[in-house]
Scaffold this active site. Structure first.
Site, PDB file in Angstrom:
ATOM      1  N   TRP A 178     -33.752  22.256  -1.145  1.00 21.68           N
ATOM      2  CA  TRP A 178     -32.657  22.317  -0.399  1.00 21.68           C
ATOM      3  C   TRP A 178     -31.736  21.357  -1.185  1.00 21.68           C
ATOM      4  CZ3 TRP A 178     -31.984  25.391   3.526  1.00 21.68           C
ATOM      5  CH2 TRP A 178     -33.202  26.339   4.233  1.00 21.68           C
TER       6      TRP A 178
ATOM      7  N   GLN B 189     -27.508  24.412   2.401  1.00 23.77           N
ATOM      8  CA  GLN B 189     -26.988  24.370   3.389  1.00 23.77           C
ATOM      9  C   GLN B 189     -25.728  24.522   3.854  1.00 23.77           C
ATOM     10  OE1 GLN B 189     -28.890  20.976   4.218  1.00 23.77           O
ATOM     11  NE2 GLN B 189     -31.241  21.588   4.748  1.00 23.77           N
TER      12      GLN B 189
ATOM     13  N   GLU C  16     -20.287  11.612   7.946  1.00 24.94           N
ATOM     14  CA  GLU C  16     -22.035  11.510   8.569  1.00 24.94           C
ATOM     15  C   GLU C  16     -22.560  10.640   9.128  1.00 24.94           C
ATOM     16  OE1 GLU C  16     -24.368  14.513   6.981  1.00 24.94           O
ATOM     17  OE2 GLU C  16     -23.322  13.299   4.931  1.00 24.94           O
ATOM     18  N   HIS C  17     -22.524   9.823  10.332  1.00 21.21           N
ATOM     19  CA  HIS C  17     -23.501   8.958  11.007  1.00 21.21           C
ATOM     20  C   HIS C  17     -22.978   8.040  11.150  1.00 21.21           C
ATOM     21  CE1 HIS C  17     -26.925  10.913   9.032  1.00 21.21           C
ATOM     22  NE2 HIS C  17     -26.498  10.595   7.523  1.00 21.21           N
TER      23      HIS C  17
ATOM     24  N   GLU D 287     -23.383  15.299  10.031  1.00 19.83           N
ATOM     25  CA  GLU D 287     -24.520  14.856  10.641  1.00 19.83           C
ATOM     26  C   GLU D 287     -24.244  13.730  11.596  1.00 19.83           C
ATOM     27  OE1 GLU D 287     -27.502  13.245   8.120  1.00 19.83           O
ATOM     28  OE2 GLU D 287     -27.476  16.221   6.883  1.00 19.83           O
TER      29      GLU D 287
END
Length: 743
Positions: A332, A353, A619-620, A641
């Site tokens: 991926w 993705q 992200e995060h 994310e």
């Protein structure tokens, strides 16, 4: 099959040492192929560490992973080790003569019993400043007294049956003058000094020399996610045969005015062999301003990347060829950018993705997973959402392409600054005359490793632009950009790490500043903000000449236990963001990440009006990841994310609300629009954690969101709603949820 970024792995520098019999080990002499002299380091007012990041050579190496540079990179997880024989040496070039007061040897288990510390002005005649026949190993701090540009450890007797092995070789001293920084050195635009980490080739360079350098860099950088090394490889106009396989923190670029001015017969590629085919950690690398002709009989180029890996201003020739955005097998990849690029054949996204393409020309496109966004792309697929999840905006409303370094017909280095384009489609260069302005490199201050922030600011005060060469810049003073139309361009993902909690860079509320190709890394002392564009209360309109940020990345943790409350705050109006990744580390070197280690509230805060983001990855972060307070904002592609590591629900609460939205539009905002947004959770520390919603916006006709997706990665954790109280629940049972429009 795993649908998310793999859980963290140990840094490869910490692998157990592999011992081999001395009889089968061939010492590999280091080849010094650096085409530029080293930089002149900053003057220091008191003894300081002056060897880190400097060019280093050695008599031999145990193998390709144990080069001399690994002993001066500031990373105690990497090392130099020699062949299993005597004598052996390692030396460092300080760039200028310095007064040496101390040398620190951080030995691995294989250490020197008898050795000398030597200094030299010419790397030929050496003077001993320390001698021992009873070395103890471990960490040896040696007080010495001497002067020289070169310092070396010369070993004559090993303490073990192995070679000499140093985690770090540290030289403490000071350069002459004792002032706050170097003078602002003028730049020769025909023969600039790009420092020790930039390699420039021309068509007369032997193919074997070019390929040898490329192979050496890839071996060094293939797994070097968190090492401090940075590199740029530049090709002058012409035709070459080369296989460019890019590792971490390596940029390859052509020096032509058009990508077609430099043609590589071979490859410019990224593979994922180091993770068994999984490319979800293939970050921080770049290919720019080149054309590629694949070898005869080959029809596939591979660009298996995730965040912060732009494929920009490129031309892959051949209508029958294709470029694959994943490893071509069962692995991926997780997000990237293609901009101002022509692909004669097909782009195949495979198991990628999410992906953002802007102002490019494709023969065709094939594939979709969660979130594929296209703006101003000819050859884009038909709009459809979801399954396939193609968000297509026919024209890019307002954009400026990234500035780039090139050589003109007279042999002068210049920087081209593309003009602002409105309602554009396709590349800025193919069958076109690029619009914009050209600046001689004589108008730039070339920043090299060791340059102080005081010197950088002095150059800016003199009206200079900045060209950062590859390296890690630990600054103790904020870099202040105050002049309209200043260009700040980085090569090789040059990285600025502010110390003592300062802000790394500020940009005044002026027209037309361009910042491109830089990474900002949080230091161990918390910074309230890493970069700020415009001071608080900025009010001027910059619609005719906006500030723009291109390939600007932020990292909190991973290499150091960094901390920053906010990564980027934009107060000016009309700013353009052209590909940005703001990342709080979910993995890294031991001790550099964790809920209470690399603390960071918010990635991006937008207070200015009419700010536009193309390709925004955040992200995060531990609270709202994006807070948008200004009116007229637009985002084309957003990827997020949530933090992996909330220990429990109580630690991840916004008052009485479970967690924080990834993207928060303030209640006072009356106009905002966004296209193609994805937000994912993977609460692996505590899968019971719930995030209430990914997007939180005021309910008004002027605020509109299009084509959203939320995903519970592998079913680990829950996102209860997509936007406000709308959209389905992403959890173990239903891992992917889509919503076309809100309201």
């Amino acid at each position: 099959m795993i649908f998310h970024r793999f859980p963290p792995r140990g840094h490869p520098g910490g692998r157990a040492r592999s011992r081999r019999f001395a009889g089968v080990l061939a010492a590999t002499l280091l080849l010094a192929l650096t085409p530029f002299a080293g930089p002149t380091p900053a003057a220091s007012a008191a003894p300081a560490l002056i060897s880190q990041g400097r060019p280093a050579t050695a008599s031999s190496t145990e193998g390709g992973a144990f080069t001399a540079s690994a002993a001066v990179d500031g990373n105690t997880g990497t090392r130099w080790s020699s062949a299993f024989s005597d004598p052996q040496w390692i030396q460092v070039d300080l760039g200028a003569s310095a007064t040496i007061s101390q040398v620190v040897l951080r030995w691995e288990a294989a250490y020197g019993r008898a050795f000398q510390i030597q200094v030299s002005d010419n790397a030929s005649s050496w003077t001993n400043v320390y001698t021992t026949t009873t070395g103890t190993g471990g960490t040896q701090t040696l007080n010495v007294s001497g002067t020289g540009r070169y310092v070396r450890m010369y070993g004559t007797a090993r303490a073990t049956g192995y070679g000499y092995s140093l985690w770090e070789f540290e030289v403490i001293g000071e350069f002459g003058g004792g002032g706050p920084g170097d003078p602002v050195e003028p730049t020769d635009p025909r023969n600039p000094n790009f420092g020790p980490n930039t390699f420039v080739f021309d068509p007369s360079t032997p193919t074997s020399t070019i390929q040898g350098r490329l192979n050496s860099l890839f071996t060094e950088q293939e797994t070097a996610q968190f090492a401090p090394r940075r590199y740029a490889v530049l090709f002058k106009p012409g035709t070459y045969t080369a296989d460019v396989n890019l590792g971490f923190f390596t940029q390859v670029a052509g020096l032509g005015m058009s990508p077609d001015d430099v043609n590589l017969n071979g490859h410019v590629r990224v593979e994922a062999f180091w993770m068994g085919g999984n490319a979800t950690q293939n970050f921080w690398r770049a290919a720019e301003n080149l054309s590629v002709t694949l070898p005869a009989g080959t029809i596939v180029e591979r660009w298996a990347v995730s965040q912060a890996a732009p494929y920009r201003r490129m031309h892959l020739r051949g209508a029958g060829n294709q470029i694959q955005l994943w490893n071509g097998g069962d692995g991926w990849s997780s997000g990237g950018l293609m901009a101002d690029t022509k692909i004669d054949g097909m782009v195949v996204s495979g198991s990628q993705q999410q992906w953002y393409s802007r102002n490019s020309e494709f023969g065709s496109w094939n594939g979709s997973v969660w979130n594929m966004v296209f703006t101003g792309v000819t050859g884009a697929p038909a709009p459809h959402f979801p399954n396939p999840s193609h968000t297509v905006v026919a024209q890019t409303p307002v954009v400026r392409e990234k500035p780039f370094l090139y050589i003109d017909g007279s042999g002068e280095y210049r920087v081209f600054v593309p003009a602002l384009r409105s309602n554009s489609q396709g590349t800025s260069w193919y069958n076109k005359t690029p619009a914009g302005s050209s600046i001689s490199l004589s108008q730039f201050f070339v920043v090299r490793p060791g340059t102080s922030a005081a010197t950088i600011n002095a150059a800016l005060a003199q009206g200079k632009n900045l060209l950062f060469t590859p390296g890690l810049y630990r600054t103790t003073e904020t870099i202040r950009v105050t002049r309209p139309d200043t260009v700040v361009l980085g090569l090789g993902l040059a990285t600025i790490e502010p110390q003592n909690g300062i802000t790394a860079m500020t940009v005044a509320d002026v027209d037309g500043v361009k910042v491109a190709g830089l990474m900002f890394e949080a230091g161990a002392t918390n910074s309230s903000v890493l970069m700020e564009v415009g001071p608080s209360g900025s009010s001027a309109s910059h619609a005719a000449n906006p500030t723009s940020l291109h390939d600007v990345f932020f990292r909190i943790g991973g290499a150091v236990p960094g901390k920053a409350t906010t990564s980027l705050r934009i107060n000016s109006h009309n700013v353009i963001g052209d590909h940005m990744w703001l990342w709080r580390a979910d993995h890294g070197d031991p001790g550099t990440y964790g809920w209470n280690v690399n603390t960071a509230d918010t990635g991006l805060v937008v207070n200015g009006n009419n700010v536009t983001m193309y390709g925004l990855f955040v992200e995060h972060y531990q609270k709202y990841e994006v807070i948008w307070n200004g009116n007229g904002g637009r985002t084309y592609f957003f990827q997020n994310e949530k933090p992996y590591d909330p220990p429990n629900q109580a630690a991840f609460m916004n008052g009485s609300t479970r967690g924080y939205a990834a993207y928060k539009v303030a209640d006072s905002v009356t106009s905002h629009e966004a296209w193609g947004l994805g937000s994912y959770c993977y609460f692996n520390v505590n899968p019971a954690v719930v995030n209430e919603r990914s997007f939180e916006v005021p309910v008004t006709s002027g605020v509109r969101f299009h084509n959203m997706v939320t995903v519970s990665l592998g079913g680990v954790g829950t996102i209860n709603r997509i936007i406000n109280n709308s959209g389905g629940t992403a959890n173990t049972a239903n891992q992917v949820q889509y919503l076309n429009n809100f309201p």
